[in-house]
Design an enzyme around this catalytic site. Structure first.
Site, short mmCIF file in Angstrom:
data_model
loop_
_atom_site.label_atom_id
_atom_site.label_comp_id
_atom_site.label_asym_id
_atom_site.label_seq_id
_atom_site.Cartn_x
_atom_site.Cartn_y
_atom_site.Cartn_z
N HIS A 176 0.87 -1.16 -0.09
CA HIS A 176 -0.23 -0.04 0.11
C HIS A 176 0.88 1.06 -0.01
O HIS A 176 1.37 1.82 0.94
CB HIS A 176 -1.03 0.12 1.27
CG HIS A 176 -2.09 0.95 1.24
ND1 HIS A 176 -2.18 2.01 0.43
CD2 HIS A 176 -3.38 1.11 1.74
CE1 HIS A 176 -3.47 2.71 0.45
NE2 HIS A 176 -3.93 2.20 1.29
N HIS A 179 -2.61 6.94 -1.00
CA HIS A 179 -3.70 7.59 -0.01
C HIS A 179 -3.07 8.31 1.11
O HIS A 179 -3.62 8.42 2.09
CB HIS A 179 -4.60 6.56 0.26
CG HIS A 179 -5.36 5.91 -0.78
ND1 HIS A 179 -5.91 4.67 -0.78
CD2 HIS A 179 -5.49 6.28 -1.93
CE1 HIS A 179 -6.43 4.31 -2.00
NE2 HIS A 179 -6.04 5.19 -2.93
N TYR A 181 -0.56 7.30 3.21
CA TYR A 181 -0.28 6.47 4.18
C TYR A 181 1.25 6.44 4.14
O TYR A 181 2.05 7.16 3.43
CB TYR A 181 -0.94 5.15 4.10
CG TYR A 181 -2.12 5.08 4.49
CD1 TYR A 181 -2.83 5.67 5.66
CD2 TYR A 181 -3.15 4.84 3.62
CE1 TYR A 181 -4.24 5.78 5.88
CE2 TYR A 181 -4.57 4.78 3.60
CZ TYR A 181 -4.90 5.39 4.94
OH TYR A 181 -6.38 5.54 5.07
#
Length: 372
Positions: A176, A179, A181
């Site tokens: 990931h 976004h 993070y």
């Protein structure tokens, strides 16, 4: 859907997709969506049934909700699953088995929230939020800047999780990097103010992400693919840009591809919007063109409203996929990830492939309150 569109959907979306040792029976993926139905971070039978139901409904590749790697500051909820520890890994083995029994492929998304962690939140209440520079996405002081030991520990945590995923029988992993993070916090100039080797110019800001990719690549077999989710927008900065031009995008993608990314998953709010002036290519299209790697597109597929509205209680109506078919027929991207439409209707994929879009259940925001 007309007979012609049904044929187009079948031709374009029903083709298998293969990368390294992973083969998805079609071009439809389930997008990763945080659901918070894993008490104490452990996915149970209900989570296994939830994912297996989508595989049975025709989804070729399941990308799980984000799962926390083994680092004290990685998470911010005790209802979001983790990807470490005996109980959680046993639960995840059950999820993978359930999806495989239904004929689908499955990869977990590995996640560290970084400085977006809420102070005092579980699963490790006394863990301090950490990030590149000790500032929030809005630029306010928060948490602390990561030391070299912090960086090394997080790289190792991702690599350990990737190795565990292969050991449990998953078909690959997704990192990931989107976004706002942790990984994305290093990529974005708005949150990375470091002056060491992990900050500064656009290439230096990719170093941390590339080290994670390389460590994961070294921890798994050649047959095990690495997906990397990326985005321009952040949770608190919807107009943010990692790259303002194709040249800047190339500077970001090249180190990541060289480190071992096999597939880029380009997250946008609406898949049909062009990314740069002078071309109608979306972000996934540009990433594929520049990197030469396969890409996954995502963003309001099959629905007329974006996912931010869902958190405000808004429902969305079913829409056609004509424009999606136009784009995938010309190989703009390789797979399409579907989010809320699959929460609404576990059989969205099968109905779309069979031309039964009139039978698709529309999305209602109340659907987020249950796991079904």
């Amino acid at each position: 859907m007309t007979d012609e569109n049904a044929r187009r959907a079948a031709d374009a979306l029903a083709r298998p997709f293969s990368v390294r040792g992973l083969t998805s029976p079609n071009r439809i993926a389930m997008a990763p969506m945080t659901r918070q139905f894993s008490p104490n971070g452990v996915p149970g039978q209900d989570v296994a049934d939830y994912y297996a139901r989508r595989a049975a409904g025709g989804v070729g590749l399941i990308i799980t909700e984000g799962t926390y790697v083994d680092h004290a500051s990685a998470g911010t909820s005790d209802r979001i699953p983790v990807f470490h520890g005996e109980d959680a890994l046993a639960g995840w083995a059950g999820v993978a088995d359930a999806v495989h029994r239904e004929g689908g492929a499955i990869i977990p998304q590995l996640w560290h929230v970084g400085v977006t962690r809420a102070e005092g939140a579980p699963p490790v209440a006394d863990a301090e939020p950490v990030g590149p520079s000790g500032v929030s996405l809005s630029g306010e002081p928060k948490g602390r800047a990561m030391t070299q030991k912090d960086l090394d520990d997080v790289v190792a945590a991702f690599a350990d999780a990737a190795a565990a995923a292969e050991r449990l029988g998953f078909d690959g992993v997704e990192l990931h990097g989107a976004h706002g993070y942790l990984i994305d916090q290093f990529l974005w100039e708005g949150s990375n103010r470091r002056t060491d080797a992990y900050g500064g110019d656009i290439v230096a800001r990719t170093r941390f992400a590339a080290e994670i990719v390389a460590a994961c690549r070294a921890a798994v077999s050649d047959a095990f693919p690495l997906f990397f989710r990326m985005s321009q927008w952040k949770m608190d900065a919807y107009e943010a840009k990692l790259a303002r031009t194709p040249e800047e995008l190339e500077a970001i993608l090249t180190p990541l591809a060289d480190a071992g990314v096999d597939v880029f998953h380009a997250s946008t709010r609406r898949y049909w919007l062009p990314e740069f002036e002078g071309s109608d290519l979306n972000l996934a299209g540009w990433v594929k063109k520049i990197s030469g790697r396969p890409t996954v597109t995502v963003g309001s597929v099959g629905l007329d409203g974006d996912f931010f509205g869902a958190f405000q209680g808004n429902s969305s109506s079913v829409t056609g996929v004509d424009q999606l078919l136009d784009r995938i027929e010309r190989d703009e991207f390789d797979m399409v990830a579907v989010g809320r439409a699959l929460i609404a209707d576990p059989e969205w994929a099968a109905k779309t492939l069979l031309g039964r879009t009139g039978d698709i259940t529309p999305f209602g925001a109340e659907m987020l309150t249950t796991l079904r």
